[in-house]
Design an enzyme around this catalytic site. Structure first.
Site, PDB file in Angstrom:
ATOM      1  N   ALA A 254       0.843  15.556 -42.384  1.00 19.25           N
ATOM      2  CA  ALA A 254       1.314  16.978 -42.084  1.00 19.25           C
ATOM      3  C   ALA A 254       1.525  17.740 -43.402  1.00 19.25           C
ATOM      4  O   ALA A 254       1.808  17.320 -44.488  1.00 19.25           O
ATOM      5  CB  ALA A 254       2.598  17.066 -41.316  1.00 19.25           C
ATOM      6  N   CYS A 255       0.890  18.995 -43.236  1.00 22.44           N
ATOM      7  CA  CYS A 255       0.986  20.086 -44.385  1.00 22.44           C
ATOM      8  C   CYS A 255       1.514  21.318 -43.619  1.00 22.44           C
ATOM      9  O   CYS A 255       1.719  21.409 -42.666  1.00 22.44           O
ATOM     10  CB  CYS A 255      -0.012  20.286 -45.154  1.00 22.44           C
ATOM     11  SG  CYS A 255      -1.533  20.755 -44.582  1.00 22.44           S
ATOM     12  N   SER A 256       1.372  22.140 -44.414  1.00 24.66           N
ATOM     13  CA  SER A 256       1.926  23.721 -43.903  1.00 24.66           C
ATOM     14  C   SER A 256       1.083  24.326 -42.898  1.00 24.66           C
ATOM     15  O   SER A 256       1.295  24.460 -41.506  1.00 24.66           O
ATOM     16  CB  SER A 256       1.952  24.689 -44.940  1.00 24.66           C
ATOM     17  OG  SER A 256       3.016  24.361 -46.050  1.00 24.66           O
TER      18      SER A 256
END
Length: 230
Positions: free
Chosen positions: A173-175
């Site tokens: 996951a990232c932004s």
């Protein structure tokens, strides 16, 4: 040292195109192409930059796997069957099937808010070194009025391996998340930090890698559980 005007900078710097990203937000939309990264004056096999002599050790390093073209990354992700999951499905997999959420955002963002139990290993970090090449890169940022930038974390895989077994089921996951799904405007999808991280994981032997579609932006938007670190 006398200040240089933007016009004099333009004439004194030679062009060497390379993509960089401002601050801590590495998504495709927040990157820029730096073209002013070297001073044209030379003396005895070295470059003169702002009064500082830089030896030939500032030669641009070879391309790393993370810098590979998105088309190549996407192809491998599809071949390795890296699935994209929505936020609610990711939460269910974490709770019911022991999936690990690997948050690859910078540590400061992770501490502000993250899914409970998530593990943080930042894939990009603030530039730390002061080698000749790093000085040139910092100058490229400064030319565009950006006085902090990010670089690939060279210890990313090593850090992940110290925390997560290669047989583990991982949701990266990232932004913003990015996507592998084609669209009319983006026939090859959209690259993101989490997809770059997923690419590095499968390159290094991780076999159960998933990707958070829509990123943690959607996770927080849907008011799913989160926690912070003071």
């Amino acid at each position: 040292m006398a200040a240089l005007s933007s016009s004099s900078l333009y004439h004194k710097f030679h062009s060497s195109t390379r993509a960089y990203c401002s601050n801590s937000n590495y998504e495709s939309s927040s990157c820029f192409t730096a073209k002013a990264v070297g001073y044209s004056g030379r003396r005895n096999g070295s470059s003169i930059f702002g009064g500082l002599r830089i030896q030939n050790g500032a030669t641009k390093p070879a391309k790393s796997p993370a810098e590979e073209e998105w088309k190549i990354k996407r192809q491998l992700l599809l071949e390795k069957r890296v699935r994209s999951v929505e936020a609610k499905e990711a939460l269910r997999l974490q709770k019911e099937n022991n999936f690990v959420i690997l948050d690859v955002r910078p540590e400061a963002e992770f501490k502000e808010a993250h899914p409970p139990g998530a593990i943080n290993v930042q894939i990009y970090r603030l530039i730390k070194e002061w080698t000749a090449w790093d000085i040139i890169r910092r100058a490229a940022f400064a030319f565009f009025g950006i006085f902090s930038g990010t670089e690939e974390n060279p210890e990313f895989i090593q850090s992940v391996e110290s925390k997560i077994d290669k047989s583990a089921k991982i949701i990266v996951a990232c932004s913003a998340g990015g996507t592998m799904r084609p669209s009319q405007n983006r026939p090859e999808g959209q690259q993101s930090r989490s997809l770059i991280a997923a690419y590095l994981l499968v390159l290094n032997g991780y076999t159960n890698v998933y990707h958070l579609e829509g990123g943690l932006h959607n996770w927080f938007k849907e008011d799913l559980p989160s926690e912070s670190e003071e």
